[in-house]
Design an enzyme around this catalytic site. Structure first.
Site, PDB file in Angstrom:
ATOM      1  N   GLU A 288      23.925 -20.745 -14.075  1.00 34.20           N
ATOM      2  CA  GLU A 288      24.420 -20.605 -12.690  1.00 34.20           C
ATOM      3  C   GLU A 288      24.225 -19.172 -12.209  1.00 34.20           C
ATOM      4  OE1 GLU A 288      28.425 -22.074 -12.255  1.00 34.20           O
ATOM      5  OE2 GLU A 288      28.060 -23.828 -13.515  1.00 34.20           O
ATOM      6  N   ASP A 290      23.899 -15.747 -10.566  1.00 34.73           N
ATOM      7  CA  ASP A 290      23.840 -14.876  -9.392  1.00 34.73           C
ATOM      8  C   ASP A 290      24.272 -13.495  -9.860  1.00 34.73           C
ATOM      9  OD1 ASP A 290      26.723 -15.286  -9.340  1.00 34.73           O
ATOM     10  OD2 ASP A 290      26.466 -16.884  -7.884  1.00 34.73           O
TER      11      ASP A 290
HETATM   12  C1  XIL Z   1      31.248 -23.730  -6.975  1.00 36.15           C
HETATM   13  C2  XIL Z   1      30.416 -24.169  -5.779  1.00 36.15           C
HETATM   14  O1  XIL Z   1      29.299 -23.330  -5.699  1.00 36.15           O
HETATM   15  C3  XIL Z   1      31.228 -24.075  -4.523  1.00 36.15           C
HETATM   16  O2  XIL Z   1      30.509 -24.643  -3.421  1.00 36.15           O
HETATM   17  C4  XIL Z   1      32.543 -24.825  -4.689  1.00 36.15           C
HETATM   18  O3  XIL Z   1      33.334 -24.640  -3.526  1.00 36.15           O
HETATM   19  C5  XIL Z   1      33.285 -24.319  -5.907  1.00 36.15           C
HETATM   20  O4  XIL Z   1      32.446 -24.449  -7.052  1.00 36.15           O
HETATM   21  N1  XIL Z   1      31.353 -22.395 -11.914  1.00 36.15           N
HETATM   22  C6  XIL Z   1      30.899 -23.678 -11.841  1.00 36.15           C
HETATM   23  C7  XIL Z   1      30.462 -24.217 -10.531  1.00 36.15           C
HETATM   24  O5  XIL Z   1      30.748 -24.325 -12.872  1.00 36.15           O
HETATM   25  O6  XIL Z   1      30.699 -25.593 -10.420  1.00 36.15           O
HETATM   26  C8  XIL Z   1      31.094 -23.499  -9.374  1.00 36.15           C
HETATM   27  O7  XIL Z   1      30.511 -23.979  -8.156  1.00 36.15           O
HETATM   28  C9  XIL Z   1      30.912 -22.011  -9.531  1.00 36.15           C
HETATM   29  C10 XIL Z   1      31.559 -21.520 -10.792  1.00 36.15           C
END
Ligand code: XIL
Length: 512
Positions: A288, A290
């Site tokens: 994930e 960023d």
């Molecule tokens: C986040 C989404 O990006 C948002 O749109 C939502 O409001 C909240 O969740 N860890 C995870 C993801 O495993 O599912 C999360 O995604 C970010 C942090």
């Protein structure tokens, strides 16, 4: 470390051999890294050439052409979470968005990561559900998409914040029972929502003859250490879970949401930690990604592009790091838009590439197993022109007319002093360690090195990277591999090794 010191510690190396044999997910692939090969122009093509996927978190209302053009893996940002698709008895509902994503991925040749089955957050109708209900949901969700989903996050974010190394206490972890009170959930008599959810998922995959791989996913687990060099207890706890339940777990996601939180920074031991998990036999994904564009609070270096390079490089250098996924396309559409942590600006299908994009593309194009810094900072590959030692400089009293520039005394290379030196830094956990060894050339360039060190009794090396090794206990010798033998004067290169037992008091001796 200040940034000028970091620059001084950049590593010098020669080009890769033209063909590199790689082991990716159990399959051998031949990667052409010939300098003549044209660079790929999309993230997905460059990643595919290096033997990994490059993915994006997506939503059905943002399936713009860029999704299929730049990425070859898709994670549902929200559309496969229990609050979207689970009923209170573990059935499915509202799967339209998820179906749209899976169809889009399939028609664009993208792998899908299902995200996520068991999670304390966005649990919706499953909040407070029993293990039996969770198991029903796990079965329904896995079977609904079958092999159209390559990876499922079975358990997400099981561990507490703040580097305690403990599990969360809120549901579903409140279902855990530590029968003998020893602090873990691994013993007979203990109950463990992580284990039980994976057992169920494994049963479903086996019963259906599916190839879907089962992952555990978390954040702040990326480095061996956190800011200040403190051991990353959260990562160590995840490691123990994967080690204990290895028979059910295929893959580990390091979320890699890097920001200024002391436990969320990019540490220099990221690659070693990816390697540590990979050595358990699982695939590792940066699931994930960023990266906050203003990581001012730590020592990871200046720009966002440089940080992206570093993170992508850490994955590329571990064969079983098989995928990287960014958590959205553009900054403005990110869950953390204020951090501007993604690869594009713009929005609504009209996107502009950032410097971070170009850095990632370039790093992917450089392929796996490169120890060098980015090309812009690589010193010339030819030995620097020799300059006369100060004592042999022409006498300043020589009249200018009789001392034209061409009469500078011929230079003889200064004798190569000791050649090289080595230092070792250690990250340990109960029963194991990762050692990072830095080899530094003396005042002359070197072209090949070896490092000898003696392990304390009981310690055994299990694997090494960026070096050839002979021996695994007692006195062990490491020597350079093809791409990191040449080190210019005063510059360094690093290799590492992992072992079992405790490794203290090792004194590396370097010979060039
Ligand atoms: C986040 C989404 O990006 C948002 O749109 C939502 O409001 C909240 O969740 N860890 C995870 C993801 O495993 O599912 C999360 O995604 C970010 C942090």
């Amino acid at each position: 470390m200040d940034s000028s010191l970091r620059r001084r510690r950049k590593v010098f190396s020669v080009a890769l051999p033209t063909a590199v044999l790689m082991l990716v997910g159990g399959a051998v692939a031949v990667q052409s890294s010939s300098p003549a090969a044209a660079a790929e122009t999309t993230l997905r093509a460059a990643a595919a050439r290096a033997g990994l996927f490059f993915g994006v978190a997506a939503s059905p209302n943002r399936l713009y052409p860029i999704v299929g053009q730049e990425f070859n893996q898709l994670t549902a940002e929200n559309d496969m979470k229990p609050d979207r698709i689970a009923t209170s008895n573990g059935g499915l509902q509202n799967t339209g968005g998820a179906d749209t994503l899976v169809n889009h991925a399939q028609s664009n040749g993208m792998l899908v990561r299902g995200h996520t089955l068991v999670w304390h957050s966005q649990a919706g109708a499953l909040q407070g559900a029993s293990q039996a209900t969770l198991n029903t949901f796990i079965g329904n969700a896995i079977n609904r998409w079958g092999n159209r989903i390559a990876y499922w996050d079975v358990v997400n974010e099981a561990l507490e914040d703040n580097n305690t190394g403990r599990r969360r206490t809120q549901w579903p972890h409140s279902m855990n029972r530590d029968a003998n009170g020893d602090g873990d959930f691994f013993d007979a008599g203990d109950t463990d929502v992580i284990r039980d959810s994976f057992i169920r998922a494994r049963q479903v995959v086996q019963a259906g003859g599916l190839t879907t791989k089962l992952c555990i996913n978390d954040y702040d687990v990326e480095g061996l250490t956190v800011q200040g060099g403190t051991p990353n207890r959260k990562s160590n706890a995840l490691y123990e879970i994967v080690r204990n339940y290895r028979q059910y777990i295929d893959c580990v996601g390091f979320q890699a949401h890097f920001n200024d939180n002391p436990n969320s920074i990019i540490t220099d031991d990221l690659q070693a930690n990816i390697q540590r998990f990979a050595d358990l036999g699982v695939e590792v994904h940066l699931s994930e990604v960023d990266i906050d564009d203003d990581l001012s609070n730590n020592d990871i270096g200046a720009g966002q592009a440089e940080n992206y390079r570093k993170v992508v490089r850490a994955c590329l250098n571990v064969a079983k790091c098989t995928g990287i996924t960014v958590w959205g396309i553009s900054d403005s559409e990110s869950w953390r838009s204020s951090e501007r942590g993604l690869l594009f600006t713009g929005g609504n299908g009209n996107y502009q590439k950032k410097a971070a994009y170009h850095a990632v593309l370039d790093e992917l194009n450089r392929g796996r197993n490169v120890v060098t810094p980015p090309p812009t900072t690589v010193p010339p590959t030819t030995a620097p022109p020799t300059t006369p030692p100060p004592t042999t400089a022409p006498p300043t009293t020589a009249p200018p007319t009789t001392a034209p520039p061409t009469t500078v005394p011929p230079t003889t290379p200064p004798p190569n002093p000791s050649g090289c030196s080595a230092t070792v830094s250690l990250n340990s956990w109960p029963g194991g360690f990762v050692a990072t060894v830095r080899v530094t050339a003396g005042s002359s360039p070197i072209n090949g090195w070896s490092v000898q060190l003696t392990l304390p009794s009981g310690a055994t090396v299990t694997n090494a990277w960026n070096a050839n090794r002979s021996g695994n206990s007692g006195t062990v010798r490491f020597s350079n591999v093809s791409y990191n033998g040449a080190v210019s004067a005063g510059q360094s290169t690093e290799f590492g090794f992992q072992g079992t037992g405790a490794a203290t008091g090792m004194t590396p001796v370097c010979t060039a």
